[in-house]
Design a protein around this motif. Structure first.
Motif, PDB file in Angstrom:
ATOM      1  N   GLU A 448       0.837  -1.213   0.000  1.00 62.48           N
ATOM      2  CA  GLU A 448       0.000   0.000   0.000  1.00 62.48           C
ATOM      3  C   GLU A 448       0.864   1.253   0.000  1.00 62.48           C
ATOM      4  O   GLU A 448       0.555   2.252  -0.676  1.00 62.48           O
ATOM      5  CB  GLU A 448      -0.930   0.024   1.217  1.00 62.48           C
ATOM      6  N   GLU A 449       1.957   1.198   0.751  1.00 66.44           N
ATOM      7  CA  GLU A 449       2.826   2.375   0.842  1.00 66.44           C
ATOM      8  C   GLU A 449       3.528   2.622  -0.507  1.00 66.44           C
ATOM      9  O   GLU A 449       3.673   3.762  -0.942  1.00 66.44           O
ATOM     10  CB  GLU A 449       3.865   2.178   1.958  1.00 66.44           C
ATOM     11  N   CYS A 451       2.422   1.879  -3.472  1.00 75.82           N
ATOM     12  CA  CYS A 451       1.433   2.431  -4.407  1.00 75.82           C
ATOM     13  C   CYS A 451       1.107   3.879  -4.069  1.00 75.82           C
ATOM     14  O   CYS A 451       0.896   4.702  -4.974  1.00 75.82           O
ATOM     15  CB  CYS A 451       0.161   1.580  -4.386  1.00 75.82           C
ATOM     16  N   GLN A 452       1.073   4.196  -2.761  1.00 76.83           N
ATOM     17  CA  GLN A 452       0.782   5.570  -2.364  1.00 76.83           C
ATOM     18  C   GLN A 452       1.888   6.499  -2.855  1.00 76.83           C
ATOM     19  O   GLN A 452       1.613   7.612  -3.332  1.00 76.83           O
ATOM     20  CB  GLN A 452       0.650   5.641  -0.837  1.00 76.83           C
ATOM     21  N   GLU A 453       3.137   6.069  -2.753  1.00 74.93           N
ATOM     22  CA  GLU A 453       4.262   6.880  -3.231  1.00 74.93           C
ATOM     23  C   GLU A 453       4.135   7.127  -4.740  1.00 74.93           C
ATOM     24  O   GLU A 453       4.392   8.234  -5.233  1.00 74.93           O
ATOM     25  CB  GLU A 453       5.585   6.162  -2.931  1.00 74.93           C
ATOM     26  N   VAL A 455       1.358   7.172  -6.545  1.00 77.48           N
ATOM     27  CA  VAL A 455       0.247   8.100  -6.805  1.00 77.48           C
ATOM     28  C   VAL A 455       0.668   9.522  -6.461  1.00 77.48           C
ATOM     29  O   VAL A 455       0.379  10.459  -7.220  1.00 77.48           O
ATOM     30  CB  VAL A 455      -0.989   7.671  -5.991  1.00 77.48           C
ATOM     31  N   ASP A 456       1.342   9.695  -5.317  1.00 78.50           N
ATOM     32  CA  ASP A 456       1.777  11.040  -4.919  1.00 78.50           C
ATOM     33  C   ASP A 456       2.726  11.632  -5.961  1.00 78.50           C
ATOM     34  O   ASP A 456       2.700  12.857  -6.211  1.00 78.50           O
ATOM     35  CB  ASP A 456       2.468  10.979  -3.550  1.00 78.50           C
ATOM     36  N   TYR A 471      -6.914   6.281  -6.211  1.00 78.62           N
ATOM     37  CA  TYR A 471      -6.178   5.208  -5.549  1.00 78.62           C
ATOM     38  C   TYR A 471      -7.144   4.494  -4.621  1.00 78.62           C
ATOM     39  O   TYR A 471      -7.657   5.072  -3.671  1.00 78.62           O
ATOM     40  CB  TYR A 471      -4.995   5.779  -4.769  1.00 78.62           C
ATOM     41  N   LYS A 473      -7.442   1.481  -2.075  1.00 80.29           N
ATOM     42  CA  LYS A 473      -6.742   0.441  -1.320  1.00 80.29           C
ATOM     43  C   LYS A 473      -7.742  -0.255  -0.401  1.00 80.29           C
ATOM     44  O   LYS A 473      -8.803   0.293  -0.087  1.00 80.29           O
ATOM     45  CB  LYS A 473      -5.603   1.042  -0.506  1.00 80.29           C
ATOM     46  N   ARG A 489       8.133  -0.965  -7.236  1.00 78.47           N
ATOM     47  CA  ARG A 489       7.726   0.446  -7.354  1.00 78.47           C
ATOM     48  C   ARG A 489       7.979   0.940  -8.787  1.00 78.47           C
ATOM     49  O   ARG A 489       7.176   1.670  -9.352  1.00 78.47           O
ATOM     50  CB  ARG A 489       8.482   1.284  -6.341  1.00 78.47           C
TER      51      ARG A 489
END
Length: 601
Positions: A448-449, A451-453, A455-456, A471, A473, A489
């Motif tokens: 999750e982290e 994917c968050q990076e 998207v950001d 996004y 999750k 990543r």
């Protein structure tokens, strides 16, 4: 002369009257007439489609009409009927002989008469058509006596000559056909049918010509007995050889019909002589029919069985010959093939040796190419990294404030440099994959982290194109995955970046969910989609879709190839789904839960 003084009887149905003074006239006319009708019906209902049968039907019909017309001459009391019937008979005479010639030609040679022959027969009728209503046909009706006679013109002499000419042609054609034929059966048929036909034509012509010369027309009635002779020969040929494709059963019906028709004469016969003659004829017909059919029926059955057996033997012999010839051909082909195989083996061995040498050289060249790309990429990475650092410092203002135009130019330089960095990275990764030197550093990571990076990092790029980047999750935390977080990543970032680049309207959705023993990461977009025929090649080197040129999107075609290898190196799978061009696409990555690999690979 007063016609009333002749005391002529009024004809009933045109053919029955006391004017017929000779008791043999009805017998000589009605007997052959009924025989002809019976044979005509037999042929019509047995095999009327055959050309020779059609012609024979026409011949018999012409004879029947001629017999009726001649009976009218004998029976009628009206001169106009006599003149009309006499005029019709000249055409019927020629019709019979022309049909007899046509029938014999088709029967003997088993083919139709050429157009030239048909045209010649037609020309023979032209004088009749032109002169039928003139004195050259009938001069006058003799009123000097009570014999009701019309005086024939020279046109009748022309008709008799043509009749003799046709009979001669039939005889000559039969001899030629007999000599040309090699089958005994056909030869015997030709002899039988020709004999019957010649006897009929000669008898008929003799009766007419004798009557014209002697003016005693009672003599002419005997010529009508030629048709029963012809029918007798034809019947024997039908029973013996199935002539005209008529079976024995049909001939039995034919003989029965003749007997019935001949017996019907008893209803209108007026003299005892005719009754006796008709009874004798019926008896002869009965005896002839029984003897004919009994004597031949058994022979026909045996002959048919023999023909079937012979045909089967011929078929088997032919098949054996074909099989033998085929075996010989195959043996020859096998010998030739064996020789060719030996030669090909030698050739293949030489080719194999050359290919082995070529493969070694290609492998060396490929290794050299990979080494060169790897070295070049490393050498390029250093200056590009330096450029990136200096450009970052310029944008941050480390060297003083910049004007808007200068800042815009510096940002474009930064973007181009980032593309160069990505290209170099792809080349390095592809080189490592091909040379087997790709290294993986596995560790427990939260997907999750990662994917968050991603998207950001890319959300602003999506906003710049007026696209959404969602996004999604899971609501419950996912278990940690033992993966190379940096490479995963890089793959996910590449998928999302591609989705943004290839989407003009709508947006991109990044979704994570647990699917049994795996975690599934799906990147969906509303972009240009992927045709089905392009999907198998999408994860190969330097592969790009056809529609990307329209969007003016840059790329090397290496991103998905590198990404696929990286995901598989992490023990996962990657694939694409799309309903077709213009319908968006979905890239799916599956990573296994519970892997225990904690080492550098």
């Amino acid at each position: 002369m007063d016609l009333l003084s002749c005391n002529w009887d009024n004809a009933k149905f045109l053919i029955f009257s006391d004017n017929v003074f000779d008791p043999l006239i009805y017998y000589s006319h009605l007997g052959p007439l009924l025989l002809s009708v019976a044979l005509l019906l037999l042929i019509f209902f047995s095999n009327k489609k055959d050309l020779s049968n059609k012609i024979l039907i026409f011949l018999l019909a012409s004879f029947c009409l001629w017999s009726l017309s001649d009976l009218i001459l004998w029976a009628t009391e009206k001169p106009q009927y006599v003149m009309f019937s006499w005029s019709v008979m000249i055409f019927l005479d020629l019709f019979m002989y022309a049909a007899a010639f046509y029938f014999m030609y088709v029967f003997i040679y088993r083919k139709d008469l050429p157009f030239f022959g048909k045209a010649l027969i037609g020309l023979l009728f032209v004088p009749l058509l032109i002169l039928v209503s003139t004195k050259y046909n009938l001069n006058f009706f003799d009123l000097t006596n009570c014999e009701r006679e019309a005086k024939e013109g020279i046109l009748w002499g022309y008709t008799y000559l043509i009749e003799v000419f046709f009979a001669f042609l039939i005889l000559v054609g039969a001899v030629i056909g007999f000599l040309k034929s090699e089958e005994k059966k056909i030869r015997k048929e030709i002899v039988l049918i020709t004999s019957g036909m010649i006897l009929f034509l000669v008898a008929f012509s003799w009766g007419n010509i004798a009557g014209s010369i002697t003016e005693d027309w009672s003599v002419g009635q005997y010529g009508l007995f030629g048709i029963p002779i012809f029918i007798g020969f034809l019947s024997y040929s039908i029973v013996k050889y199935q002539t005209l494709n008529i079976r024995v059963l049909a001939v039995q019906g034919f003989i029965g019909a003749i007997a019935i028709l001949m017996g019907a004469q008893f209803f209108f016969i007026r003299t005892n002589l005719n009754r006796v003659l008709t009874a004798i004829t019926l008896f002869i017909i009965f005896i002839f029919g029984v003897m004919l059919i009994r004597s031949v029926k058994k022979e026909i059955q045996q002959k048919e069985e023999l023909e079937i057996a012979n045909k089967e033997i011929h078929k088997r012999n032919a098949k054996l010959k074909i099989a033998n010839a085929e075996i010989q051909k195959r043996n020859a082909k096998l010998k030739l093939a064996h020789k060719e195989i030996s030669q090909r083996k030698e050739e293949l061995q030489l080719i194999t040796d050359r290919l082995a040498e070529s493969n070694d050289k290609l492998r060396q060249l490929d290794n050299a190419k990979t080494e060169f790309i790897s070295m070049a990429s490393h050498q390029l990475r250093t200056p590009v990294t330096g450029i990136k650092g200096y450009v970052d410092m310029l944008i941050e203002g480390s060297y003083g404030p910049l004007t808007p135009d200068q800042l815009d130019a510096i940002k474009k330089t930064y973007t181009c440099n980032e593309r160069m960095v990505a290209l170099i990275e792809d080349l390095l990764n592809a080189s490592k994959i091909e040379s087997g030197r790709m290294e993986y550093e596995f560790a427990n990571c939260h997907i999750e982290e990662i994917c968050q990076e991603v998207v950001d990092t890319l959300v602003n790029k999506a906003r710049d194109k007026n696209l959404y980047l969602d996004y999604k999750k899971p609501t419950t935390p996912l278990p940690e995955l033992c993966i190379d977080g940096k490479k995963v990543r890089e793959v996910i970032s590449n998928l999302v970046d591609n989705a943004v680049k290839y989407t003009e309207k709508g947006g991109v959705t990044l979704k994570i969910e647990k699917n049994g023993n795996t975690v599934r990461i799906a990147v969906s977009d509303t972009g240009i989609g992927i045709p089905k025929e392009e999907m198998p090649y999408l994860f190969t080197k330097f592969s790009r879709g056809k529609d990307v040129k329209r969007l003016s999107v840059s790329g090397t075609g290496l991103g998905l190839y590198v990404g696929k290898n990286m995901i598989e190196g992490n023990g996962g799978k990657i694939w694409v789904e799309s309903e077709g061009a213009g319908k968006g696409s979905k890239f799916i990555v599956e990573l296994e839960v519970g892997r225990k690999t904690h080492y550098k690979l």
